[in-house]
Every structure is written in C-alpha cells, then in structure tokens.
Design a protein around this motif. Sequence first.
Motif, PDB file in Angstrom:
ATOM      1  N   ARG A 519      13.027  -3.756  20.063  1.00 45.13           N
ATOM      2  CA  ARG A 519      12.286  -3.347  18.862  1.00 45.13           C
ATOM      3  C   ARG A 519      12.563  -4.302  17.713  1.00 45.13           C
ATOM      4  NH1 ARG A 519      13.089  -1.371  14.095  1.00 45.13           N
ATOM      5  NH2 ARG A 519      15.334  -1.224  14.397  1.00 45.13           N
ATOM      6  N   ALA A 520      13.841  -4.639  17.512  1.00 50.20           N
ATOM      7  CA  ALA A 520      14.184  -5.557  16.432  1.00 50.20           C
ATOM      8  C   ALA A 520      13.565  -6.933  16.669  1.00 50.20           C
ATOM      9  CB  ALA A 520      15.702  -5.668  16.304  1.00 50.20           C
ATOM     10  N   ALA A 521      13.561  -7.378  17.937  1.00 43.99           N
ATOM     11  CA  ALA A 521      12.963  -8.682  18.250  1.00 43.99           C
ATOM     12  C   ALA A 521      11.467  -8.673  17.963  1.00 43.99           C
ATOM     13  CB  ALA A 521      13.221  -9.032  19.713  1.00 43.99           C
ATOM     14  N   ARG A 522      10.772  -7.591  18.339  1.00 47.67           N
ATOM     15  CA  ARG A 522       9.334  -7.507  18.074  1.00 47.67           C
ATOM     16  C   ARG A 522       9.061  -7.522  16.574  1.00 47.67           C
ATOM     17  NH1 ARG A 522       9.334  -3.430  22.147  1.00 47.67           N
ATOM     18  NH2 ARG A 522       9.138  -1.852  20.521  1.00 47.67           N
ATOM     19  N   ASP A 523       9.879  -6.755  15.822  1.00 49.50           N
ATOM     20  CA  ASP A 523       9.659  -6.705  14.390  1.00 49.50           C
ATOM     21  C   ASP A 523       9.940  -8.062  13.742  1.00 49.50           C
ATOM     22  OD1 ASP A 523       8.883  -4.093  14.494  1.00 49.50           O
ATOM     23  OD2 ASP A 523      10.833  -3.264  13.957  1.00 49.50           O
ATOM     24  N   LEU A 524      10.983  -8.738  14.234  1.00 45.69           N
ATOM     25  CA  LEU A 524      11.260 -10.077  13.701  1.00 45.69           C
ATOM     26  C   LEU A 524      10.082 -11.014  13.961  1.00 45.69           C
ATOM     27  CD1 LEU A 524      15.004 -10.908  14.475  1.00 45.69           C
ATOM     28  CD2 LEU A 524      13.874 -10.939  12.254  1.00 45.69           C
ATOM     29  N   HIS A 525       9.565 -10.960  15.208  1.00 40.72           N
ATOM     30  CA  HIS A 525       8.469 -11.861  15.575  1.00 40.72           C
ATOM     31  C   HIS A 525       7.158 -11.447  14.918  1.00 40.72           C
ATOM     32  CE1 HIS A 525       5.117 -13.233  18.147  1.00 40.72           C
ATOM     33  NE2 HIS A 525       5.848 -14.329  18.297  1.00 40.72           N
ATOM     34  N   ASP A 526       6.850 -10.144  15.013  1.00 38.98           N
ATOM     35  CA  ASP A 526       5.529  -9.685  14.579  1.00 38.98           C
ATOM     36  C   ASP A 526       5.423  -9.516  13.070  1.00 38.98           C
ATOM     37  OD1 ASP A 526       4.990  -9.577  17.262  1.00 38.98           O
ATOM     38  OD2 ASP A 526       5.282  -7.420  17.432  1.00 38.98           O
ATOM     39  N   LEU A 527       6.532  -9.222  12.419  1.00 40.40           N
ATOM     40  CA  LEU A 527       6.470  -8.943  10.982  1.00 40.40           C
ATOM     41  C   LEU A 527       7.094 -10.069  10.168  1.00 40.40           C
ATOM     42  CD1 LEU A 527       7.469  -5.167  11.118  1.00 40.40           C
ATOM     43  CD2 LEU A 527       5.189  -6.155  11.110  1.00 40.40           C
ATOM     44  N   LEU A 528       8.402 -10.213  10.274  1.00 40.11           N
ATOM     45  CA  LEU A 528       9.080 -11.198   9.451  1.00 40.11           C
ATOM     46  C   LEU A 528       8.650 -12.614   9.807  1.00 40.11           C
ATOM     47  CD1 LEU A 528      11.165 -11.517   7.220  1.00 40.11           C
ATOM     48  CD2 LEU A 528      12.940 -11.650   8.968  1.00 40.11           C
ATOM     49  N   GLY A 529       8.538 -12.913  11.100  1.00 35.84           N
ATOM     50  CA  GLY A 529       8.132 -14.257  11.505  1.00 35.84           C
ATOM     51  C   GLY A 529       6.754 -14.614  10.992  1.00 35.84           C
ATOM     52  N   HIS A 530       5.841 -13.666  11.098  1.00 34.21           N
ATOM     53  CA  HIS A 530       4.490 -13.940  10.624  1.00 34.21           C
ATOM     54  C   HIS A 530       4.426 -14.039   9.102  1.00 34.21           C
ATOM     55  CE1 HIS A 530       2.938 -12.053  14.603  1.00 34.21           C
ATOM     56  NE2 HIS A 530       3.485 -13.240  14.765  1.00 34.21           N
ATOM     57  N   GLY A 531       5.252 -13.230   8.427  1.00 30.39           N
ATOM     58  CA  GLY A 531       5.314 -13.343   6.973  1.00 30.39           C
ATOM     59  C   GLY A 531       5.841 -14.698   6.537  1.00 30.39           C
ATOM     60  N   LEU A 532       6.858 -15.196   7.237  1.00 34.42           N
ATOM     61  CA  LEU A 532       7.392 -16.520   6.915  1.00 34.42           C
ATOM     62  C   LEU A 532       6.383 -17.619   7.234  1.00 34.42           C
ATOM     63  CD1 LEU A 532      11.066 -16.035   8.126  1.00 34.42           C
ATOM     64  CD2 LEU A 532      10.342 -16.521   5.779  1.00 34.42           C
ATOM     65  N   ALA A 533       5.604 -17.426   8.309  1.00 37.97           N
ATOM     66  CA  ALA A 533       4.551 -18.397   8.612  1.00 37.97           C
ATOM     67  C   ALA A 533       3.516 -18.443   7.489  1.00 37.97           C
ATOM     68  CB  ALA A 533       3.887 -18.045   9.938  1.00 37.97           C
ATOM     69  N   ALA A 534       3.195 -17.278   6.924  1.00 38.76           N
ATOM     70  CA  ALA A 534       2.261 -17.236   5.802  1.00 38.76           C
ATOM     71  C   ALA A 534       2.868 -17.904   4.567  1.00 38.76           C
ATOM     72  CB  ALA A 534       1.883 -15.789   5.485  1.00 38.76           C
ATOM     73  N   VAL A 535       4.186 -17.703   4.358  1.00 37.02           N
ATOM     74  CA  VAL A 535       4.861 -18.373   3.239  1.00 37.02           C
ATOM     75  C   VAL A 535       4.760 -19.889   3.386  1.00 37.02           C
ATOM     76  CG1 VAL A 535       7.144 -18.862   2.275  1.00 37.02           C
ATOM     77  CG2 VAL A 535       6.443 -16.504   2.680  1.00 37.02           C
ATOM     78  N   LEU A 536       5.027 -20.365   4.605  1.00 30.62           N
ATOM     79  CA  LEU A 536       4.971 -21.806   4.847  1.00 30.62           C
ATOM     80  C   LEU A 536       3.559 -22.346   4.617  1.00 30.62           C
ATOM     81  CD1 LEU A 536       6.478 -24.336   5.766  1.00 30.62           C
ATOM     82  CD2 LEU A 536       5.969 -23.688   8.132  1.00 30.62           C
ATOM     83  N   LEU A 537       2.571 -21.615   5.098  1.00 29.47           N
ATOM     84  CA  LEU A 537       1.182 -22.043   4.910  1.00 29.47           C
ATOM     85  C   LEU A 537       0.834 -22.115   3.425  1.00 29.47           C
ATOM     86  CD1 LEU A 537      -1.681 -22.622   6.059  1.00 29.47           C
ATOM     87  CD2 LEU A 537      -2.055 -20.143   6.016  1.00 29.47           C
ATOM     88  N   LYS A 538       1.202 -21.104   2.664  1.00 27.83           N
ATOM     89  CA  LYS A 538       0.886 -21.080   1.229  1.00 27.83           C
ATOM     90  C   LYS A 538       1.670 -22.157   0.476  1.00 27.83           C
ATOM     91  CE  LYS A 538      -0.801 -16.377   0.560  1.00 27.83           C
ATOM     92  NZ  LYS A 538      -1.981 -16.815  -0.220  1.00 27.83           N
ATOM     93  N   ALA A 539       2.897 -22.423   0.911  1.00 29.83           N
ATOM     94  CA  ALA A 539       3.677 -23.468   0.243  1.00 29.83           C
ATOM     95  C   ALA A 539       3.044 -24.834   0.460  1.00 29.83           C
ATOM     96  CB  ALA A 539       5.112 -23.455   0.772  1.00 29.83           C
ATOM     97  N   GLU A 540       2.577 -25.094   1.680  1.00 24.88           N
ATOM     98  CA  GLU A 540       1.915 -26.372   1.954  1.00 24.88           C
ATOM     99  C   GLU A 540       0.601 -26.474   1.184  1.00 24.88           C
ATOM    100  OE1 GLU A 540       1.704 -26.250   6.178  1.00 24.88           O
ATOM    101  OE2 GLU A 540       3.667 -27.185   6.466  1.00 24.88           O
ATOM    102  N   LEU A 541      -0.133 -25.351   1.078  1.00 26.16           N
ATOM    103  CA  LEU A 541      -1.367 -25.347   0.311  1.00 26.16           C
ATOM    104  C   LEU A 541      -1.072 -25.605  -1.173  1.00 26.16           C
ATOM    105  CD1 LEU A 541      -4.424 -24.872   0.076  1.00 26.16           C
ATOM    106  CD2 LEU A 541      -3.932 -22.406  -0.114  1.00 26.16           C
TER     107      LEU A 541
END
Length: 699
Positions: A519-541
Amino acid sequence: MGRRAAHGAGAGGLGGGRAGLDAPVEGARAGGGGAGRGAAVVAACLALVALQLRHTRPGHDQQGPQLRWTVAELAVSAVAVGPLGVSVGLLCLPAASLLLERRRLLLGLLGAGAVLVEALRAATLRDTVDLLLTVALGGTMLYAVTTLALLATRVHAARLALAASAVTDERLRIASSLGSGLSAGLREIHDLAALQRPDVLDELIAVARRTLAAARATAAELRSLSLAPEAASARALLASAGIVADIRVGHREPLGPAGTVLATVLREAVTAVVRVGDARRCEVSTEERSGQVVLRVVSDGAPHGVALGADVLDGLAERVRAADGRLTAGLEPDGRFAVEAAVAAAPAPAAADPAELRTALALYYALLGMFCVKALMFVPAPRLALGAVCVAAFCAFQVRFSIQDATRHARLALLASAVLALVPLPWLGRNWIGAAGILAGSLLIALPLRAGAALAAALAVTAGVIGGDGPVSALLTTVSALVSCVVVYAVLRLVRLVRELQRATAGLARAAAVTERLRAARDLHDLLGHGLAAVLLKAELARRLADSDAPRCRAELADIVRLAERGRAELGALADDGPRLSLSAELASAAAVLEAASIAVEVEDGPVPAAAGAVLSVVLREAVTNVLRHSRARHARIALAVADGSARLEVENDGVPDGVTAPGSGIGGLSVRLAEAGGTLAAGPDDGWYLLRAELPLR
C-alpha cells in the motif's frame, strides 16, 4: 477380586490395568442393595463429568460464580469415595477443578483427604503411592488440557489483533524510513519555489529530480517484498495483448532483496512475450526449491530470447548472479521457450515458541516421566534393568515421532514401539499397560483418523488380553489403555494445534506487513511520485518562461509551492490508512498539468461519491502521468460519469506511440488497487487514440 485389586487403581491411565469402579462391583456381588449402589456410583460419575465440563465455557476463570459448583463437586466426590467406596482415583476430577480455579487451600485439603483414605484402604505403601500419583497425574492432565484448549481458542481469536499490530509496526517503520530524505526534499522544493526567484530554478529542478528518484527507489524497495504487483502487471499486460495468462504462485513472502531481481526478470520476460506478438498462452509460476525461489516464464510463441536480445539476457543474468542466483533461457522439450531464474529465498525469521507450546511440551514430557516412574515401580527387581531399557527406548521413540514429527523410518519406529508396548507386558508388571495407551494415542496422531482409531482400539484390546488375568481383568486393562490413549491424543493434538496457530498467526502477520508495504509503495508511486513529476514539469516550464513571461513563471512557482505542500501532507498520510483524495481537486490539477505541457484538454465532469472518487483520483494521476511521460499528445479528454451503479473514469489522448499495444507497468498497480475495491481497469489503443477506462461499483 481381592482388596488390592479393588482399591489399587483409580483413573487407570498411564499405568495400572485397573479401574476405579472395582469396589462398587465388589459390593454389588456381596448383595445388600448392590444394584442401587451401582446406579448411585454411575450417577455420581456422570455428575462429576458434567461439573467438569463447566470449565470449557466462557467465564470459567471467574471464581465467584464458580464457588457453589466447586462445593457441589467436592460433595459429590466425597460421597462417591466415602460411602459408595469408589476408588480415590476419581478425585482427579475435583483436583483439576481446584487447579483451574486456583483454590490452593481446598486443593491441599483434598490431597490430605485422599492420602488418609488411601492409607486406610491400600494393602501396601507402594499401592498408596501409585494411586496418589495417578490422582495427581489425572488432575494435572485435566487441568493442562482444559487450560491449553482455552489458550488455543484465545490465540485463535487474537490473530486479527496480532495482524493489526503487525500493520501498525510496519507503518511506524515506513514512516521512519520516509521521514528523512523525502520530507527534506519536499521542504526544500517548497522553500525554493516560495522565493519566487528565477535564479533558483536550476537548483529547484535538481532537488525535484533527486527527490523524485528517491521516491521511486523507495517505492521499488517496498514493492520488492512481494511479486504480487509485478504479477498483476504481467497479467494485465498479457490480457491486453490477447494472450492467455496462467499465473501460479508457490512461494512464501516476503521475498526481501530477491523480490527486486525476480520482478525485473518477470517484467522483461513478459514484455518480450508481448513484443513478439505470436504467443497464445504464457505460463508464469513460482516455487520454492532447495532453499531457492524459482521463477519460470514459459510461452508457446516464437523464442522471445530473440526479442529480449543477448544484451538484455546478459544483463539479467548478471543481476541474478549478483544476487547469488542463476538465470537460464532456452527451448523446452515441447518446443516452448522458457526463462527461469532462481534466487536464494530469504530465511524465515526464528520465532520463539509461544508459552502455550512450551506448556504443551512440558505436559507431554511430564506425562512420559510419570509413566516411567509408575511403570518401574511394579517391575520385579530381577527385571529392573530390562524395564529401564524398555522404558528409555519407548520414550525415545515417542519423543522422536510424536513431538518432533519425524517421518523417516516412521513405520519401522511405530512397529518397534508396538513391540515394546506389548511384548514386555507379562514380565514388566501391571503398570506397563500405560505404554500401550501412549502408543495408541500416538497412532491417532500419526495416521488418518479412521485407520488410527481402528489400530488404537485393536492395540488396547490386545494389551487387555495379554495383560489381563481373566475376562474382567482384561476388560479393565483395555479400558485403562483407552483412557491413556485419549489423554495422550489430547495432549499431542494440542501441541499440533498450538503449532498450527503459531504458523497461521505468523503467516497472517507477515501477509499483513507485506500488504501494508505494498500500500505504501502504491501511494508513493501513484501519489507522491506523480506529484513530484508534476513539480519537475512545472519547474522546467517555469525556467523556459523566466525570460519571456515573468508573471506566468511566478504562477508556475506558486503551483509548485502548492504541490509541495500537498506532497508533504500525503507523505505524512502514508503512515496512516492512506491519503484520502478529492476527485474534483485532482481533476483541476490534472487539467492544469496537461495545459502546462501544451496539451489541449477536454473535461467532462460528473458527480462521483467521495469513496469512489478517492480511488479514481489515484487512477487519474497515473493516467495523466502516462500521457506526459509516454506520449506525444496534443489533445486529451477526461470524462467522469456515474451509470448503472458504477462510477467510470475515461482518460484518452491522441499521442499513441508507434507499436504500443499494451499499457505500461504502472497500470498493474492500479489494477490491483481497483481490484481491491471491486473495480476493473482496461487500457490500450482505441481508434487512433489511447484510452484508459476505470470502472468502480458504487456500494
């Protein structure tokens, strides 16, 4: 029968081919209301048994309500042993009750009364000691068997509580491991973005990349305890390609470091099967063999070793060898292609024996010890050495095959035990009958119940014929052996029940801990990981907009601050029951992220219940991340609807890469999450677009 035969034995178990009702039988022969006296004896015995059964009911350890029944049991026992002349051995029943209710004073008075009565009745001191040992043994056995049965019931009832405790401990460990690196990274992202300065964007991007890599690595580490997520991904991948998947799991989890290696082999092998595209069936199986976990992926298509490529196979083989394993690939005799990886299984943690098991084992050893003492008491002096040898050999066989559950040479050992139990009977005295009873109880454990019961009964009858001096004596000897048989069976059965409960409880706690980590792994991947990916995308933009559109750059930095705050909240929620997401907030965030990537998005919103929305929010995040990472989309559509008792989410885009026929590996985790909630997930090309559809029943 003489006076010694009438009063010399009590319960009859574990030694002494005699029964406690000899005296009433003698009285009945003498006349003087013998039939009425016999009926009174039977009634007294039945009453004592009924009173004894009260201890198996809930609340037996509450002393107050039990006192009147204890007094009644003592009164019935006094009448039976006194006026009715029943053997003192019957006092084992009230003795067990007093032990269970912890009434030491009454137990001492009962013991003193038994000594006095038997001293007046017995012909010799040896008979007195023998019968008092029988009383003590019978009372102790009844006490221990009843206590252990109740303890086993409590252990069984506590299994869910123990599993919940394991989950809580695992959450604390997860929170401890996540609290340093990821939390610090999110805090640094928040602080840098809050400065609203373009000159910190390079540092912000570096921190975001480092934190995202740490989140993904931590999720992979948590997932490595189990092959279940990768197996779910493999099933979804094969199904989307129209390949029948046969997945059989035969290993115990958690796997530990071996899980990461085997998951990689499984992912690469299944991807190769799908890439080749001509397979109709793929079998995935795991088993434990010779201390190793063996993974096999077998397909009936063209050898997918060609699709894997020598470099991939060599790389996989090197990773498996680094884990002290081996990897082989090649054609099977039936023409199918197989990839097999074997890695050392994680050793099971050593667990201390529970108190119930130690008590059960101590009880059985005490039983054997008491048998030894009682058996040797009546062995004639010239045969004492023979008796000692027989006792030692017999007990060694019992410990080896009844307690240690050894199976090698089991039949030969049982035969030897039968010879030791029966052949010495005419020479080793009347108490050797206990050997036949102990062996009979072991047969009930070692063999199927019907066969064991038949052989135990035959053994008891044979012991009665050999050890008895006549029909009545043979019958009493047989009954004595059967009593011993029941006692031994009960003790050995309790040993096995406690062991089974121990294994079941450990397995349940282990499974609960693995589930919590997944459960923790899914939440890390599905929630926190995706949120960090969005942060990275917005930072590059924001870096691209820093010189040309300063207000838009500041807006992106403000969004990064908001995403970092949400990420820190989600990180803290991982140590609880998991984040509860708002679907409307996720929908707005998804649209903003897609638009930030220059993807035109069409949103069809509809009301969805909160419980279903929390699950679909995770699916939405994964789908949007896949659009950003794996496609060249220019247009996307997100649709939410509720119909026919189900909530449906559809995410599609027009940027399907060439050759894509199946969803990515992240879809497998979503499939597991949806399956837990009773939903389904499908993903794949659809009329030139790529469509992901999730359906979740409303409850």
